[in-house]
Motif scaffolding. Structure first.
Motif, PDB file in Angstrom:
ATOM      1  N   LEU A   7     -22.536  44.507  22.747  1.00  0.00           N
ATOM      2  CA  LEU A   7     -23.600  43.515  22.724  1.00  0.00           C
ATOM      3  C   LEU A   7     -23.111  42.229  23.382  1.00  0.00           C
ATOM      4  CD1 LEU A   7     -26.396  42.511  21.702  1.00  0.00           C
ATOM      5  CD2 LEU A   7     -25.222  41.824  19.597  1.00  0.00           C
ATOM      6  N   ALA A   8     -23.808  41.788  24.433  1.00  0.00           N
ATOM      7  CA  ALA A   8     -23.428  40.565  25.137  1.00  0.00           C
ATOM      8  C   ALA A   8     -23.812  39.341  24.322  1.00  0.00           C
ATOM      9  CB  ALA A   8     -24.101  40.525  26.508  1.00  0.00           C
ATOM     10  N   LEU A   9     -22.819  38.566  23.927  1.00  0.00           N
ATOM     11  CA  LEU A   9     -23.062  37.346  23.153  1.00  0.00           C
ATOM     12  C   LEU A   9     -23.286  36.179  24.121  1.00  0.00           C
ATOM     13  CD1 LEU A   9     -20.446  37.666  20.254  1.00  0.00           C
ATOM     14  CD2 LEU A   9     -22.875  38.319  20.256  1.00  0.00           C
ATOM     15  N   GLN A  23     -27.930  37.279  10.925  1.00  0.00           N
ATOM     16  CA  GLN A  23     -29.351  37.389  10.608  1.00  0.00           C
ATOM     17  C   GLN A  23     -29.936  38.736  10.986  1.00  0.00           C
ATOM     18  OE1 GLN A  23     -31.076  34.003  12.592  1.00  0.00           O
ATOM     19  NE2 GLN A  23     -30.018  32.529  11.273  1.00  0.00           N
ATOM     20  N   ASN A  24     -29.307  39.420  11.921  1.00  0.00           N
ATOM     21  CA  ASN A  24     -29.829  40.702  12.393  1.00  0.00           C
ATOM     22  C   ASN A  24     -28.959  41.886  11.984  1.00  0.00           C
ATOM     23  OD1 ASN A  24     -32.272  39.938  14.125  1.00  0.00           O
ATOM     24  ND2 ASN A  24     -30.683  38.549  14.892  1.00  0.00           N
ATOM     25  N   ASP A  25     -28.059  41.647  11.039  1.00  0.00           N
ATOM     26  CA  ASP A  25     -27.250  42.721  10.468  1.00  0.00           C
ATOM     27  C   ASP A  25     -26.511  43.507  11.548  1.00  0.00           C
ATOM     28  OD1 ASP A  25     -26.199  44.247   8.411  1.00  0.00           O
ATOM     29  OD2 ASP A  25     -27.857  45.690   8.419  1.00  0.00           O
ATOM     30  N   THR A 214     -32.166  42.754  26.324  1.00  0.00           N
ATOM     31  CA  THR A 214     -33.046  43.788  25.772  1.00  0.00           C
ATOM     32  C   THR A 214     -32.919  43.856  24.250  1.00  0.00           C
ATOM     33  OG1 THR A 214     -33.877  46.028  26.264  1.00  0.00           O
ATOM     34  CG2 THR A 214     -31.504  45.821  25.830  1.00  0.00           C
ATOM     35  N   VAL A 215     -31.800  43.351  23.716  1.00  0.00           N
ATOM     36  CA  VAL A 215     -31.596  43.248  22.266  1.00  0.00           C
ATOM     37  C   VAL A 215     -31.812  41.817  21.787  1.00  0.00           C
ATOM     38  CG1 VAL A 215     -29.897  43.437  20.399  1.00  0.00           C
ATOM     39  CG2 VAL A 215     -30.056  45.244  22.138  1.00  0.00           C
ATOM     40  N   PRO A 221     -34.150  42.529  16.844  1.00  0.00           N
ATOM     41  CA  PRO A 221     -32.925  42.889  17.561  1.00  0.00           C
ATOM     42  C   PRO A 221     -32.183  44.092  16.978  1.00  0.00           C
ATOM     43  CG  PRO A 221     -33.095  40.528  17.366  1.00  0.00           C
ATOM     44  CD  PRO A 221     -34.181  41.103  16.502  1.00  0.00           C
ATOM     45  N   LYS A 222     -32.126  44.182  15.658  1.00  0.00           N
ATOM     46  CA  LYS A 222     -31.448  45.321  15.033  1.00  0.00           C
ATOM     47  C   LYS A 222     -32.117  46.631  15.430  1.00  0.00           C
ATOM     48  CE  LYS A 222     -28.825  47.508  11.944  1.00  0.00           C
ATOM     49  NZ  LYS A 222     -27.375  47.676  12.085  1.00  0.00           N
TER      50      LYS A 222
END
Length: 238
Positions: A7-9, A23-25, A214-215, A221-222
């Protein structure tokens, strides 16, 4: 390392990235840290991610004289990240010395994977030919740079999904193909030109996916991350 979804932060500060994860586990998922976040937060960011059991792809795309890259990689290896990258256009000596720096700076048994960036997925054939002055077809240049990286000791390359299979044919099955530009079918393309779905990445023999907007831009997002994972594992027909 194969089969991972990083996942790109792509956040300006760690506090925003941390809040998004919590927040999105998404605790513990593999993450990609790019220039924007790393240059702001530095090594404390890496320490925080490691404490929360994230695998880390430190995406700084080094491109400099070989000695400078070697010394920089020695420092980056000491951070304990799992994957780093250079630009393949830096040449064979730079790639070899990057690997030497990683080996020298790593703790025993944990040398980060060295990945070479071929042609950015934000580029198309027109940009490569007319702006960079590199003749020929984009796929051929990507495969050529991948072969150079392979022969110079890199563990894999960053490429689009559409080049992954050809690179495997030239460099062998153990050579990693790391593919950004992954989008669910309902997502916007943004500034990526050579994009693909997770199912297409699976069909084209990609090893590692990078997912970003896309996420991170999804309403849930999850759920979006899980959808990417399921398409990646099982194809579009779930």
């Amino acid at each position: 390392m194969r089969g991972k979804i990083f996942l790109a932060l792509d956040f300006p500060v760690w506090e925003e990235a941390k809040n998004f994860i919590e927040q999105n586990d998404l605790q513990g998922v593999p993450v990609k840290v790019g220039m924007e976040l790393f240059y702001r937060e530095g090594s404390r960011l890496i320490d925080s991610l490691k404490q929360n059991h994230h695998e880390i792809f430190l995406d700084l795309k080094l491109h400099d004289i070989p000695t400078t890259v070697k010394r920089t990689m020695k420092n980056l290896a000491a951070l304990g990240v799992d994957m780093v990258n250079v630009h393949a256009l830096g040449g064979s000596d730079m790639i070899r010395q990057a690997k030497q720096g990683l080996t020298a700076g790593s703790s025993a048994g944990h040398i980060p994977k060295l990945i070479a960036v071929t042609i950015l997925t934000s580029m198309n054939n027109h940009v490569m030919n007319d702006e960079l002055g590199i003749s020929g077809h984009l796929q051929d240049s990507t495969v050529h740079l991948s072969k150079l990286a392979f022969q110079s000791g890199a563990d894999g390359v960053v490429c689009s999904v559409y080049e992954a299979g050809k690179i495997k044919n030239v460099c062998g099955p153990s050579f990693l193909t790391v593919t950004p530009g992954i989008r669910l079918s309902e997502s916007a393309n943004n500034d990526q030109k050579r994009i693909a779905t997770p199912a297409s990445a699976r069909e084209n023999r990609a090893d590692i996916l990078i997912v970003g907007r896309t996420v991170t831009d999804a309403k849930n997002p999850k759920a979006a991350y899980e959808k990417v994972r399921k398409e990646w594992l099982y194809g579009e027909k779930l």
